[in-house]
Design a protein around this motif. Structure first.
Motif, PDB file in Angstrom:
ATOM      1  N   ALA A  92      13.455  13.185  19.613  1.00  0.00           N
ATOM      2  CA  ALA A  92      12.433  13.642  20.550  1.00  0.00           C
ATOM      3  C   ALA A  92      12.657  13.058  21.937  1.00  0.00           C
ATOM      4  N   LEU A  93      13.122  11.813  22.006  1.00  0.00           N
ATOM      5  CA  LEU A  93      13.467  11.223  23.304  1.00  0.00           C
ATOM      6  C   LEU A  93      14.557  12.043  23.986  1.00  0.00           C
ATOM      7  N   GLN A  94      15.549  12.464  23.200  1.00  0.00           N
ATOM      8  CA  GLN A  94      16.637  13.269  23.748  1.00  0.00           C
ATOM      9  C   GLN A  94      16.115  14.625  24.209  1.00  0.00           C
ATOM     10  N   ALA A  95      15.256  15.235  23.405  1.00  0.00           N
ATOM     11  CA  ALA A  95      14.685  16.534  23.777  1.00  0.00           C
ATOM     12  C   ALA A  95      13.848  16.420  25.048  1.00  0.00           C
ATOM     13  N   GLN A  96      13.071  15.358  25.165  1.00  0.00           N
ATOM     14  CA  GLN A  96      12.249  15.165  26.356  1.00  0.00           C
ATOM     15  C   GLN A  96      13.115  14.920  27.585  1.00  0.00           C
ATOM     16  N   ALA A  97      14.240  14.236  27.393  1.00  0.00           N
ATOM     17  CA  ALA A  97      15.167  14.016  28.514  1.00  0.00           C
ATOM     18  C   ALA A  97      15.698  15.345  29.042  1.00  0.00           C
ATOM     19  N   GLU A 135      16.674  21.142  32.102  1.00  0.00           N
ATOM     20  CA  GLU A 135      17.771  21.844  31.442  1.00  0.00           C
ATOM     21  C   GLU A 135      17.344  22.595  30.186  1.00  0.00           C
ATOM     22  N   ALA A 136      16.104  22.429  29.768  1.00  0.00           N
ATOM     23  CA  ALA A 136      15.615  23.128  28.577  1.00  0.00           C
ATOM     24  C   ALA A 136      14.105  23.055  28.554  1.00  0.00           C
ATOM     25  N   ASP A 137      13.512  23.854  27.695  1.00  0.00           N
ATOM     26  CA  ASP A 137      12.069  23.794  27.485  1.00  0.00           C
ATOM     27  C   ASP A 137      11.775  24.143  26.028  1.00  0.00           C
ATOM     28  N   GLU A 138      10.521  24.023  25.645  1.00  0.00           N
ATOM     29  CA  GLU A 138      10.172  24.253  24.240  1.00  0.00           C
ATOM     30  C   GLU A 138      10.455  25.682  23.783  1.00  0.00           C
ATOM     31  N   PRO A 139      10.208  26.711  24.605  1.00  0.00           N
ATOM     32  CA  PRO A 139      10.590  28.059  24.157  1.00  0.00           C
ATOM     33  C   PRO A 139      12.085  28.202  23.868  1.00  0.00           C
ATOM     34  N   GLU A 140      12.919  27.481  24.620  1.00  0.00           N
ATOM     35  CA  GLU A 140      14.352  27.538  24.347  1.00  0.00           C
ATOM     36  C   GLU A 140      14.670  26.866  23.017  1.00  0.00           C
ATOM     37  N   GLY A 163      15.038  32.724   6.909  1.00  0.00           N
ATOM     38  CA  GLY A 163      14.103  33.683   7.466  1.00  0.00           C
ATOM     39  C   GLY A 163      13.189  33.094   8.519  1.00  0.00           C
ATOM     40  N   GLU A 164      12.119  33.800   8.810  1.00  0.00           N
ATOM     41  CA  GLU A 164      11.193  33.379   9.852  1.00  0.00           C
ATOM     42  C   GLU A 164      10.440  32.120   9.417  1.00  0.00           C
ATOM     43  N   VAL A 165      10.481  31.120  10.267  1.00  0.00           N
ATOM     44  CA  VAL A 165       9.786  29.862   9.987  1.00  0.00           C
ATOM     45  C   VAL A 165       8.790  29.603  11.107  1.00  0.00           C
ATOM     46  N   PRO A 166       7.514  29.379  10.797  1.00  0.00           N
ATOM     47  CA  PRO A 166       6.529  29.098  11.848  1.00  0.00           C
ATOM     48  C   PRO A 166       6.920  27.854  12.640  1.00  0.00           C
ATOM     49  N   ARG A 167       6.573  27.861  13.912  1.00  0.00           N
ATOM     50  CA  ARG A 167       6.884  26.702  14.752  1.00  0.00           C
ATOM     51  C   ARG A 167       6.224  25.431  14.219  1.00  0.00           C
ATOM     52  N   GLY A 168       5.002  25.561  13.747  1.00  0.00           N
ATOM     53  CA  GLY A 168       4.322  24.391  13.188  1.00  0.00           C
ATOM     54  C   GLY A 168       3.825  23.435  14.262  1.00  0.00           C
ATOM     55  N   ARG A 169       3.242  22.369  13.804  1.00  0.00           N
ATOM     56  CA  ARG A 169       2.691  21.361  14.714  1.00  0.00           C
ATOM     57  C   ARG A 169       3.809  20.539  15.338  1.00  0.00           C
ATOM     58  N   HIS A 170       3.452  19.777  16.381  1.00  0.00           N
ATOM     59  CA  HIS A 170       4.407  18.818  16.925  1.00  0.00           C
ATOM     60  C   HIS A 170       4.596  17.692  15.914  1.00  0.00           C
ATOM     61  N   LEU A 171       5.852  17.478  15.524  1.00  0.00           N
ATOM     62  CA  LEU A 171       6.144  16.372  14.616  1.00  0.00           C
ATOM     63  C   LEU A 171       6.215  15.085  15.419  1.00  0.00           C
ATOM     64  N   VAL A 172       7.046  15.095  16.447  1.00  0.00           N
ATOM     65  CA  VAL A 172       7.045  14.071  17.489  1.00  0.00           C
ATOM     66  C   VAL A 172       7.279  14.835  18.790  1.00  0.00           C
ATOM     67  N   ARG A 173       6.325  14.866  19.664  1.00  0.00           N
ATOM     68  CA  ARG A 173       6.402  15.673  20.873  1.00  0.00           C
ATOM     69  C   ARG A 173       7.646  15.322  21.689  1.00  0.00           C
ATOM     70  N   PRO A 174       8.434  16.347  22.127  1.00  0.00           N
ATOM     71  CA  PRO A 174       8.150  17.788  22.151  1.00  0.00           C
ATOM     72  C   PRO A 174       8.713  18.551  20.953  1.00  0.00           C
ATOM     73  N   LEU A 175       9.174  17.872  19.906  1.00  0.00           N
ATOM     74  CA  LEU A 175       9.773  18.551  18.760  1.00  0.00           C
ATOM     75  C   LEU A 175       8.704  18.965  17.759  1.00  0.00           C
ATOM     76  N   ARG A 176       8.744  20.254  17.402  1.00  0.00           N
ATOM     77  CA  ARG A 176       7.861  20.760  16.364  1.00  0.00           C
ATOM     78  C   ARG A 176       8.600  20.741  15.020  1.00  0.00           C
ATOM     79  N   VAL A 177       7.877  21.059  13.969  1.00  0.00           N
ATOM     80  CA  VAL A 177       8.461  21.031  12.632  1.00  0.00           C
ATOM     81  C   VAL A 177       9.708  21.898  12.565  1.00  0.00           C
ATOM     82  N   SER A 178       9.682  23.080  13.171  1.00  0.00           N
ATOM     83  CA  SER A 178      10.820  23.997  13.100  1.00  0.00           C
ATOM     84  C   SER A 178      12.007  23.549  13.942  1.00  0.00           C
ATOM     85  N   ASP A 179      11.811  22.552  14.805  1.00  0.00           N
ATOM     86  CA  ASP A 179      12.913  22.011  15.603  1.00  0.00           C
ATOM     87  C   ASP A 179      13.711  20.967  14.844  1.00  0.00           C
TER      88      ASP A 179
END
Length: 365
Positions: free
Chosen positions: A157-162, A168-173, A195-211
């Motif tokens: 999540a630290l890497q994703a937030q960086a 260079e990226a956002d949550e929709p990407e 198949g299709e997996v719901p995004r789900g809640r934030h596991l550790v922001r900004p990463l959601r379960v599907s991330d």
């Protein structure tokens, strides 16, 4: 026999000894395998990969495995897995306490020396018995980072937030990566999530379960062969054009987490940039990491990334990197790819990276 940090061995099919992946097999990855041991999980895979070549255990010149004692919860756990291989008559065998991709690297080097013409590489991991996020803290710097107990998802999540902070990226990407990976996994009979997996809640922001990758158990095996032996065993071998691995600093604070220079350096020495690839199997357990890798490897829209679904669809720890090599090779075997990239990673936030470039017969020279 992995190389020292920051160093690697590079050879090319057209310049050194021709070595190819001739067979690949893997389990159907599942959340739990309480009813079986590592040996019972591994044996069908070993039988399957050998049956694809017609080889028997006694025909293999070198055997190398990858696994982790931390997952098994006991020292020298890999010795028990040898029951699945069969160590009599005596065999030439080695083990790396890493993902099986690095076991394949050792076997590749062994074959390059000419000491053997064939090698069996396998890897396995059962993450279900313990708390994987806690187990992986043991790979952190033991003096400054590990005592704080940051788990693997928090570090990702630290890497994703960086990436987000750098513009260079956002949550929709991130969501787009997850959706494509799980959609592609629908055609993969071995995948854990499809198949299709719901995004789900934030596991550790900004990463959601599907991330994030699923936790599961699994094993994989590969057979390598050299020269004409490979052509005898496989109709269309996946020749290893080049392979290299590099490592970055242990301290997360001295790294730019939006880049992966070790991946790019390994790719340079593996010969990735000499000709375009059409397929890339990236070991990116988190959606944000795929974006980092794509940019580090200059992969454009013309490259099909993770057609198997990647680690977001199945991530058996210690086998997921070897599976990336096997999946890339399988597409060459089947004529779906002519030149493929396979990548494996180890450590937090893409710390240690291996890159292999595989080619079909038409390009191998």
């Amino acid at each position: 026999m992995t190389s020292p940090a920051g160093r690697g061995t590079t050879s090319r099919a057209r310049h050194g000894r021709d070595i190819a992946v001739v067979a690949f097999a893997q389990t159907r990855h599942t959340r739990r395998t309480d009813e079986m041991s590592e040996v019972e999980m591994l044996m069908p895979v070993l039988h399957q990969v050998l049956s694809k070549t017609g080889l028997r255990t006694g025909d293999i010149g070198f055997t190398c495995s990858g696994s982790s004692d931390y997952l098994a919860g006991r020292a020298f756990s890999f010795t028990m897995a040898l029951d699945g291989v069969g160590a009599w008559p005596p065999i030439s065998e080695s083990h790396v306490e890493m993902d099986g991709a690095w076991a394949l690297y050792e076997a590749w080097v062994k074959l390059l020396t000419g000491e053997s013409d064939t090698a069996l590489v396998y890897a396995f991991g059962k993450s279900s018995p313990g708390e994987l996020r806690d187990v992986l803290t043991r790979q952190l710097d033991p003096y400054y980072t590990a005592p704080l107990w940051p788990d693997s998802v928090a570090l990702a999540a630290l890497q994703a937030q960086a990436l987000i902070d750098a513009g260079e990226a956002d949550e929709p990407e991130f969501a787009g990566v997850a959706a494509r990976s799980r959609r592609d996994a629908a055609a993969n009979p071995h995948a854990q999530l499809k198949g299709e997996v719901p995004r789900g809640r934030h596991l550790v922001r900004p990463l959601r379960v599907s991330d994030c990758p699923p936790i599961g158990d699994g094993a994989a095996a590969v057979v390598l062969a050299a020269g004409d032996r490979a052509r005898d065993l496989c109709e269309r071998p996946a020749w290893i054009f080049g392979m290299d691995h590099r490592i970055e600093a242990h301290g997360l604070g001295v790294r730019d987490l939006t880049r992966s220079p070790s991946t790019r350096l390994a790719a340079v020495h593996a010969g990735l940039f000499e000709r375009p690839v059409d397929t890339a199997e990236l070991h990116a357990p988190f959606t944000s990491q795929e974006l980092v890798l794509r940019r580090s490897l200059d992969l454009d829209a013309g490259v099909r990334v993770n057609p198997s679904g990647g680690a977001l669809a199945a991530n058996p720890v210690m086998a997921a990197g070897l599976i990336r090599i096997g999946e890339a090779a399988s597409r060459i075997h089947g004529g779906e790819s002519d030149r493929a990239l396979a990548h494996a990673t180890s450590g937090p936030c893409l710390q240690h990276n291996l890159v292999a470039v595989l080619e079909g017969e038409a390009h191998a020279g």
